[in-house]
Design an enzyme around this catalytic site. Sequence first.
Site, PDB file in Angstrom:
ATOM      1  NE  ARG A  44      -5.887   8.414 -11.670  1.00 42.69           N
ATOM      2  CZ  ARG A  44      -6.807   9.109 -12.437  1.00 42.69           C
ATOM      3  NH1 ARG A  44      -6.392  10.939 -12.095  1.00 42.69           N
ATOM      4  NH2 ARG A  44      -7.050   8.769 -12.941  1.00 42.69           N
ATOM      5  N   GLY A  46      -9.291   5.824  -6.616  1.00 36.25           N
ATOM      6  CA  GLY A  46      -9.967   4.545  -7.487  1.00 36.25           C
ATOM      7  C   GLY A  46     -11.062   4.962  -8.170  1.00 36.25           C
ATOM      8  CB  ALA A  48     -12.697  10.911  -6.664  1.00 35.40           C
ATOM      9  CB  VAL A  50      -8.156  15.062  -3.954  1.00 41.49           C
ATOM     10  CG1 VAL A  50      -7.811  15.851  -2.841  1.00 41.49           C
ATOM     11  CG2 VAL A  50      -9.359  14.148  -2.876  1.00 41.49           C
ATOM     12  CE  LYS A  65     -13.186  11.875  -2.390  1.00 39.08           C
ATOM     13  NZ  LYS A  65     -14.302  10.883  -1.308  1.00 39.08           N
ATOM     14  CG  ASP A 159     -12.417   2.568   3.132  1.00 36.61           C
ATOM     15  OD1 ASP A 159     -11.487   1.525   3.854  1.00 36.61           O
ATOM     16  OD2 ASP A 159     -12.023   3.043   2.604  1.00 36.61           O
TER      17      ASP A 159
END
Length: 706
Positions: A44, A46, A48, A50, A65, A159
Amino acid sequence: MSSTFPPGRYPGQGDPGNRLPPTMSDSPPPVYNGRYELKRQIARGGTAQVYLAHDLLLDRPVALKMLFPELSSDHSFVERFRREAQAAANLSHPNIVPVFDWGEADRTYYIVMEYVDGEPLSSIIRTQAPLLPMRAAAIAADIAKALSYAHRHGVVHRDVKPGNVLMTLDGQVKVGDFGIARAIGQSETVTQTGLVMGTATYFSPEQAQGLGVDGRSDVYALGVVLYEMVTGRPPFTADTPVAIAYKHVSETAVLPSEIEPRVPRDLEAIIMHAMAKQPQARYATAQDFHDDLERFMRGQPVLAAPATATVAVPATIAVPANPTLVLTAAGLPAAATTVQEVVPAATPAPVAGGGPKEFPKRRWVPWVVSALVLLVGLAAIIYFGGRSLGYFGGKPSVHLTDVYHMPYQKAESLLRGQGMDPQVKFVIGTAADDHLVLKQNPAATTLVKKGSTVYLTVSSGPTQEQMPYVLGQTQANAKASLISRGFKVHVTHEATTDPALLGTVASQNPQPGGYYAQGTIVTLTIYKGTVNVPVPTKNVVGEPASIASASLRAADFLVVVGRYAYSSTVPKGDVIFTYPRGGNLAPEGGTVQLIVSEGSAAYVPAVTDKQLAKAEQLITSAGLTYSISYIVNQAYSPGYVTSQNPAVGAQVDPGSVVYITVEQQTTTTTTTTTTTTSTTTTSIAGASGTTGASGASGPTGIPGVG
């Protein structure tokens, strides 16, 4: 924030159990798009969560997702979600988690990805850091390969962090979560709708300031990840993300070797070069980063300059005053500005008696000026001519190699060896030219600059055919139907007690309905009765694993490598024995495990409580190398070994490093040179010092520095 996970198993995060959406509590599991049946939640983030799902069409596990329903009405979230699917779906690389599908169902959006069984790098760092330098470098090199591939295809990740890197059970590195990835050249600020785009701990300075980013921002973030792997902690920490981002912009990280003395100097130089504040001071590409890591792992000199500590600015020159950090609307630091306090230079006092002295005119001045102009012109000719040949930082020109009708992997390798950047495009061809280069642009022998892009058109093989439905048919009819369409057939078996099913197709892979190239291998599972047959012995025990596997598969057995073991009698890579053993009965079509030799092992001798010279002799006699650390604890006589690692009797690969700690003099400074590694170290009285990794040249200690 964007979700911070690739799909897979996550030890240490708590058992998610079988938590599913509310619609699944009192009814059968939901099936999205008529194809994906949800099983259980595995992660889990921010924006979504999965789920482990089952692809009913292709009969395989996948990771689904799903965007939170409350965010599905926000156009910006949906657009980012769609962009993630587009960005990752266009990337096909062994070190990138592939995206298979995306869609909309039950008023929300979802992405379907490969299900990877493993754990995130963040969990490994949390439980095992600091990692050994070679292991950390190998992981970072695989991440750099994935980023280099993405950058070549126009995608910046933005990211990169341990939570977005997954380590599979067999050690493969997978980079996932392109949730905030962006096509190179498109503009987007560091925040949107109040959300931070990325993670502050791994921000590049330009990302923290809301400036434009490119592949070098990913290089910086990967440098931070490598820093954390070898030291066990990130370079900058603070109570808030804003404070961390400020440090990325304005502070210099502590050298990794000051935190973990075992970090080799070459690896430290690579890390600090990747984490340079200015993008132009870093590696120009992720491929350059990867290549320098490869040099380090091969023991070759690296291109990164040795890292040095920050030197204080003298008081007689411009000194920065307190820096002021400008914050964006989302609370992130923008470009840092500084006010400079300048100490004016001393002005010479005027000479008593008058103004400036007047000099007589010189007739030779024009000749000197002309000569200087000629010299400048000559220097310019030499400089620009040299750059065209590769000198003075220029890129030399080379004649392209002819790669026509060459396997495209070999063609890519040859062109990279010339310093080119090959880009591959697949087109439908024939069986004769499958995966061969049909065209190259620029053409062969063309004179081009190193680093130029060479476009290769490659055949993907013959025309694709639709996979027929053969479930329930007899083996003979199913094979005939598949072969008539140009497919190849591989048969496996499944036991059954129902005589009506004997000889019929139980399953087929790939599944029917899709389009596949002629020549694709189709695996048919045929129902048959349970029959025990002997495990073959010929061409198995004592043979290379590849030959043993072929012999067992020819006998209709499935083959797996059970484990590797040291052996003084069986050469490395050969089979020691099988399980079940050769000659024993096993179910026909069952699994046989191979136990494969790692070769002879070296045994770590006992050197604790021994003099250093004796310890060195024992270690080298055992075929090992050593690395020495000095310590003062007054529990041993000077020159005696106080501890060792690995432990006595441990089996290790020949040439492995044995780390030993030696009691040193408490009142003098001594210099010791190891006999097997040409490593020189200076020990500081009253402090602990380390030689560095075996085979690498260590630095000379500075008195008063630990």
